[in-house]
Motif scaffolding. Sequence first.
Motif, PDB file in Angstrom:
ATOM      1  N   SER A 164       0.835  -1.209   0.000  1.00 21.37           N
ATOM      2  CA  SER A 164       0.000   0.000   0.000  1.00 21.37           C
ATOM      3  C   SER A 164       0.863   1.250   0.000  1.00 21.37           C
ATOM      4  N   LEU A 165       1.943   1.211   0.748  1.00 18.45           N
ATOM      5  CA  LEU A 165       2.835   2.366   0.805  1.00 18.45           C
ATOM      6  C   LEU A 165       3.448   2.639  -0.560  1.00 18.45           C
ATOM      7  N   ALA A 166       3.865   1.584  -1.252  1.00 13.35           N
ATOM      8  CA  ALA A 166       4.437   1.750  -2.587  1.00 13.35           C
ATOM      9  C   ALA A 166       3.402   2.326  -3.550  1.00 13.35           C
ATOM     10  N   ARG A 167       2.146   1.904  -3.417  1.00  9.99           N
ATOM     11  CA  ARG A 167       1.085   2.438  -4.270  1.00  9.99           C
ATOM     12  C   ARG A 167       0.883   3.929  -4.021  1.00  9.99           C
ATOM     13  N   LEU A 168       0.902   4.313  -2.737  1.00 10.04           N
ATOM     14  CA  LEU A 168       0.746   5.730  -2.400  1.00 10.04           C
ATOM     15  C   LEU A 168       1.918   6.546  -2.931  1.00 10.04           C
ATOM     16  N   GLU A 169       3.125   6.036  -2.770  1.00 11.65           N
ATOM     17  CA  GLU A 169       4.303   6.766  -3.240  1.00 11.65           C
ATOM     18  C   GLU A 169       4.286   6.931  -4.750  1.00 11.65           C
ATOM     19  N   PRO A 185       5.736  11.518  -7.960  1.00 11.44           N
ATOM     20  CA  PRO A 185       5.872  12.293  -9.206  1.00 11.44           C
ATOM     21  C   PRO A 185       5.362  13.725  -9.080  1.00 11.44           C
ATOM     22  N   LEU A 186       4.294  13.926  -8.308  1.00 12.61           N
ATOM     23  CA  LEU A 186       3.764  15.275  -8.122  1.00 12.61           C
ATOM     24  C   LEU A 186       4.733  16.135  -7.311  1.00 12.61           C
ATOM     25  N   VAL A 187       5.351  15.534  -6.311  1.00 17.19           N
ATOM     26  CA  VAL A 187       6.335  16.270  -5.510  1.00 17.19           C
ATOM     27  C   VAL A 187       7.564  16.612  -6.348  1.00 17.19           C
ATOM     28  N   ARG A 188       7.997  15.668  -7.169  1.00 16.49           N
ATOM     29  CA  ARG A 188       9.177  15.921  -8.017  1.00 16.49           C
ATOM     30  C   ARG A 188       8.920  17.073  -8.978  1.00 16.49           C
ATOM     31  N   GLU A 189       7.729  17.136  -9.523  1.00 18.19           N
ATOM     32  CA  GLU A 189       7.387  18.229 -10.432  1.00 18.19           C
ATOM     33  C   GLU A 189       7.407  19.562  -9.692  1.00 18.19           C
ATOM     34  N   ALA A 190       6.903  19.577  -8.467  1.00 16.60           N
ATOM     35  CA  ALA A 190       6.943  20.800  -7.655  1.00 16.60           C
ATOM     36  C   ALA A 190       8.385  21.201  -7.360  1.00 16.60           C
ATOM     37  N   GLU A 191       9.242  20.237  -7.111  1.00 18.34           N
ATOM     38  CA  GLU A 191      10.663  20.527  -6.870  1.00 18.34           C
ATOM     39  C   GLU A 191      11.320  21.133  -8.104  1.00 18.34           C
ATOM     40  N   ARG A 192      11.003  20.594  -9.270  1.00 22.64           N
ATOM     41  CA  ARG A 192      11.599  21.122 -10.503  1.00 22.64           C
ATOM     42  C   ARG A 192      11.201  22.583 -10.700  1.00 22.64           C
TER      43      ARG A 192
END
Length: 211
Positions: free
Chosen positions: A75-80, A85-92
């Motif tokens: 379940s944790l892997a599914r949530l991640e 990807p959304l967090v990575r886009e915000a970081e970029r």
Amino acid sequence: MIVLGLTGSIGMGKSTTAKLFAEEGAAVHDADATVHRLYSGAAAPLVEAAFPGTTRDGTVDRKELGRRVIGDPESLARLESIVHPLVREAERRFLDEARASGAKIAVLDIPLLFETGRDAEVDAVAVVSAGAQEQRRRVLERPGMTEETFEKILARQTPDAEKRARADLVIDTSRGIEAAREQVRGDRALRRDLRRVFLARDRARHRNHRP
């Protein structure tokens, strides 16, 4: 621009230390704060689809979601797979804006920096640390925290000793906020320390490529 990865295990004082870097003029991106925003926005319908009943009025119920995923690797892997990807886009976007503004240092506050291999994507790593007893005291004082939940969270995280060994900079928060502030105070001192790290790495690379 120097990109500094800031990390630390639960209860070590990472969020407070990130604020100290911001006070000293560094551009700081807080992954946890980004997740909070996403849970009230773009991520909410995606999380609800994957974990029905974990949102309330269009916002993720973090307590209920945590109950569903903590201790359940699948379940944790599914949530991640939804959130990362959304967090990575915000970081970029954050890094692009920091460069455009002329920032000298950009700090990426990433709780699972080593666990996700993100340490390879930054110029240097700062680890926030404190003793194990102090860590436990801080965490168990949090509302709703239990020994069982604490141990499950620790099991997901790289041990503090290993983080310290892999860090370029270690910030010890066990002596209080003022002592921690002194460790990060001064853009000049921080850049000097990071330049020392870069020079050492360059020398090592040069030795490794010497014929």
